[in-house]
Design a protein around this motif. Sequence first.
Motif, PDB file in Angstrom:
ATOM      1  N   THR A 149       0.825  -1.200   0.000  1.00 47.34           N
ATOM      2  CA  THR A 149       0.000   0.000   0.000  1.00 47.34           C
ATOM      3  C   THR A 149       0.863   1.256   0.000  1.00 47.34           C
ATOM      4  O   THR A 149       0.376   2.335  -0.344  1.00 47.34           O
ATOM      5  N   ASN A 150       2.132   1.133   0.395  1.00 46.34           N
ATOM      6  CA  ASN A 150       3.025   2.281   0.427  1.00 46.34           C
ATOM      7  C   ASN A 150       3.202   2.843  -0.981  1.00 46.34           C
ATOM      8  O   ASN A 150       3.521   2.108  -1.908  1.00 46.34           O
ATOM      9  N   PRO A 151       2.996   4.157  -1.179  1.00 40.45           N
ATOM     10  CA  PRO A 151       3.128   4.746  -2.520  1.00 40.45           C
ATOM     11  C   PRO A 151       4.487   4.494  -3.153  1.00 40.45           C
ATOM     12  O   PRO A 151       4.600   4.444  -4.385  1.00 40.45           O
ATOM     13  N   ALA A 152       5.516   4.334  -2.319  1.00 45.01           N
ATOM     14  CA  ALA A 152       6.851   4.097  -2.855  1.00 45.01           C
ATOM     15  C   ALA A 152       6.939   2.769  -3.591  1.00 45.01           C
ATOM     16  O   ALA A 152       7.842   2.573  -4.409  1.00 45.01           O
ATOM     17  N   MET A 153       6.023   1.843  -3.309  1.00 46.08           N
ATOM     18  CA  MET A 153       6.077   0.522  -3.935  1.00 46.08           C
ATOM     19  C   MET A 153       4.863   0.244  -4.808  1.00 46.08           C
ATOM     20  O   MET A 153       4.675  -0.874  -5.271  1.00 46.08           O
ATOM     21  N   ALA A 154       4.037   1.259  -5.043  1.00 49.11           N
ATOM     22  CA  ALA A 154       2.836   1.055  -5.861  1.00 49.11           C
ATOM     23  C   ALA A 154       3.189   1.041  -7.343  1.00 49.11           C
ATOM     24  O   ALA A 154       3.991   1.840  -7.809  1.00 49.11           O
ATOM     25  N   CYS A 155       2.609   0.128  -8.071  1.00 47.09           N
ATOM     26  CA  CYS A 155       2.856   0.046  -9.514  1.00 47.09           C
ATOM     27  C   CYS A 155       2.089   1.172 -10.214  1.00 47.09           C
ATOM     28  O   CYS A 155       0.879   1.309 -10.025  1.00 47.09           O
ATOM     29  N   CYS A 164      -0.960  -2.568 -11.396  1.00 52.30           N
ATOM     30  CA  CYS A 164      -0.805  -3.985 -11.035  1.00 52.30           C
ATOM     31  C   CYS A 164      -0.825  -4.112  -9.508  1.00 52.30           C
ATOM     32  O   CYS A 164      -0.190  -3.320  -8.809  1.00 52.30           O
ATOM     33  N   ALA A 165      -1.539  -5.089  -9.002  1.00 51.03           N
ATOM     34  CA  ALA A 165      -1.666  -5.278  -7.558  1.00 51.03           C
ATOM     35  C   ALA A 165      -1.946  -6.745  -7.268  1.00 51.03           C
ATOM     36  O   ALA A 165      -2.401  -7.487  -8.137  1.00 51.03           O
ATOM     37  N   PRO A 166      -1.668  -7.176  -6.044  1.00 59.28           N
ATOM     38  CA  PRO A 166      -1.941  -8.568  -5.671  1.00 59.28           C
ATOM     39  C   PRO A 166      -3.439  -8.847  -5.650  1.00 59.28           C
ATOM     40  O   PRO A 166      -4.231  -7.990  -5.249  1.00 59.28           O
ATOM     41  N   ASP A 167      -3.815 -10.030  -6.055  1.00 61.45           N
ATOM     42  CA  ASP A 167      -5.235 -10.405  -6.046  1.00 61.45           C
ATOM     43  C   ASP A 167      -5.798 -10.447  -4.628  1.00 61.45           C
ATOM     44  O   ASP A 167      -6.954 -10.103  -4.399  1.00 61.45           O
ATOM     45  N   GLY A 168      -4.972 -10.852  -3.669  1.00 61.38           N
ATOM     46  CA  GLY A 168      -5.464 -11.018  -2.303  1.00 61.38           C
ATOM     47  C   GLY A 168      -5.371  -9.770  -1.451  1.00 61.38           C
ATOM     48  O   GLY A 168      -5.574  -9.839  -0.238  1.00 61.38           O
ATOM     49  N   GLY A 169      -5.050  -8.632  -2.050  1.00 59.92           N
ATOM     50  CA  GLY A 169      -4.917  -7.405  -1.269  1.00 59.92           C
ATOM     51  C   GLY A 169      -3.461  -7.021  -1.073  1.00 59.92           C
ATOM     52  O   GLY A 169      -2.578  -7.884  -1.045  1.00 59.92           O
ATOM     53  N   SER A 170      -3.222  -5.724  -0.931  1.00 59.42           N
ATOM     54  CA  SER A 170      -1.868  -5.216  -0.809  1.00 59.42           C
ATOM     55  C   SER A 170      -1.334  -5.368   0.618  1.00 59.42           C
ATOM     56  O   SER A 170      -2.095  -5.470   1.575  1.00 59.42           O
ATOM     57  N   LEU A 171      -0.020  -5.346   0.737  1.00 57.52           N
ATOM     58  CA  LEU A 171       0.644  -5.499   2.022  1.00 57.52           C
ATOM     59  C   LEU A 171       0.783  -4.145   2.713  1.00 57.52           C
ATOM     60  O   LEU A 171       1.020  -3.125   2.067  1.00 57.52           O
ATOM     61  N   SER A 172       0.660  -4.147   4.026  1.00 64.78           N
ATOM     62  CA  SER A 172       0.860  -2.937   4.815  1.00 64.78           C
ATOM     63  C   SER A 172       2.352  -2.630   4.912  1.00 64.78           C
ATOM     64  O   SER A 172       3.201  -3.467   4.598  1.00 64.78           O
ATOM     65  N   ASP A 173       2.679  -1.421   5.393  1.00 59.36           N
ATOM     66  CA  ASP A 173       4.080  -1.068   5.598  1.00 59.36           C
ATOM     67  C   ASP A 173       4.753  -2.042   6.563  1.00 59.36           C
ATOM     68  O   ASP A 173       5.905  -2.436   6.366  1.00 59.36           O
ATOM     69  N   GLU A 174       4.039  -2.402   7.626  1.00 55.53           N
ATOM     70  CA  GLU A 174       4.614  -3.327   8.608  1.00 55.53           C
ATOM     71  C   GLU A 174       4.953  -4.664   7.967  1.00 55.53           C
ATOM     72  O   GLU A 174       6.001  -5.258   8.248  1.00 55.53           O
ATOM     73  N   GLN A 175       4.078  -5.132   7.084  1.00 48.52           N
ATOM     74  CA  GLN A 175       4.341  -6.405   6.403  1.00 48.52           C
ATOM     75  C   GLN A 175       5.515  -6.279   5.430  1.00 48.52           C
ATOM     76  O   GLN A 175       6.359  -7.171   5.353  1.00 48.52           O
ATOM     77  N   LEU A 176       5.568  -5.166   4.695  1.00 49.01           N
ATOM     78  CA  LEU A 176       6.676  -4.953   3.769  1.00 49.01           C
ATOM     79  C   LEU A 176       8.001  -4.907   4.515  1.00 49.01           C
ATOM     80  O   LEU A 176       8.986  -5.537   4.102  1.00 49.01           O
ATOM     81  N   ILE A 177       8.029  -4.175   5.607  1.00 46.68           N
ATOM     82  CA  ILE A 177       9.260  -4.046   6.387  1.00 46.68           C
ATOM     83  C   ILE A 177       9.693  -5.399   6.932  1.00 46.68           C
ATOM     84  O   ILE A 177      10.871  -5.762   6.897  1.00 46.68           O
ATOM     85  N   LEU A 217      12.685   6.891   6.995  1.00 43.46           N
ATOM     86  CA  LEU A 217      13.747   5.890   6.866  1.00 43.46           C
ATOM     87  C   LEU A 217      13.169   4.544   6.451  1.00 43.46           C
ATOM     88  O   LEU A 217      13.746   3.855   5.596  1.00 43.46           O
ATOM     89  N   LEU A 218      12.059   4.167   7.043  1.00 38.44           N
ATOM     90  CA  LEU A 218      11.476   2.864   6.733  1.00 38.44           C
ATOM     91  C   LEU A 218      10.960   2.819   5.297  1.00 38.44           C
ATOM     92  O   LEU A 218      11.054   1.783   4.633  1.00 38.44           O
ATOM     93  N   THR A 219      10.448   3.942   4.799  1.00 39.86           N
ATOM     94  CA  THR A 219      10.013   3.972   3.402  1.00 39.86           C
ATOM     95  C   THR A 219      11.185   3.758   2.467  1.00 39.86           C
ATOM     96  O   THR A 219      11.080   3.039   1.468  1.00 39.86           O
TER      97      THR A 219
END
Length: 202
Positions: A110-116, A120-133, A167-169
């Motif tokens: 869901t983070n704009p830094a990683m949005a296509c 394009c997006a995952p069928d099952g829903g996008s990952l939160s920042d916490e999940q990406l990190i 920093l996390l982004t």
Amino acid sequence: MGSRPSPAARRAQLAVRAQTAARLRAVQALEELYARLPDVACQGLCADSCRSPIDMSDLERERVRIACGVRIPPRDSWPAGAACPALTAEGRCAAHAVRPTICRLWGAGTNPAMACPHGCAPDGGSLSDEQLIDLVLTSMEIGDHRSLAPVSAQVRHLAADPNIQPLLTRLIRGDASVIPALVAAVHHRGTAPAGELRADPG
């Protein structure tokens, strides 16, 4: 009958076997991590996104080199504006089968830094920042990123702190150059009162 290897030679053989076994375990752990990542329905339109430097563990970089002969430079030596060496003239990834975690996460969060930019997006829903990190940190831990390992658990806890988000982004986007700042933030967090932690967005 041949002579028996010397004690030094036996120690060297054992060390090589141990290193080989450790690498195989790490590769298996990476594959298990990759299996957890959501499948993004890529349209093959994102070649322009492969023109900025990224970071990965040495293990992931080595896998790309062995699989397709492509050497991915470290972020700090990536030529400005240069395309990823794995990007073909047709705009496809020559290392797609062994692409690193950061590339697999493109379009998955869901983070704009990683949005296509092409939707394009995952069928099952996008990952939160916490999940990406968590996924980025896990990949680096598997790849034995020594400067991060001692504080990775604390960095995960910082994911909910808005003051550390810049920093996390950058970490989510594959910029491992922020790791020293994150390590410093963790150490500062241990002594600073709540709410005093600040991060330089760099």
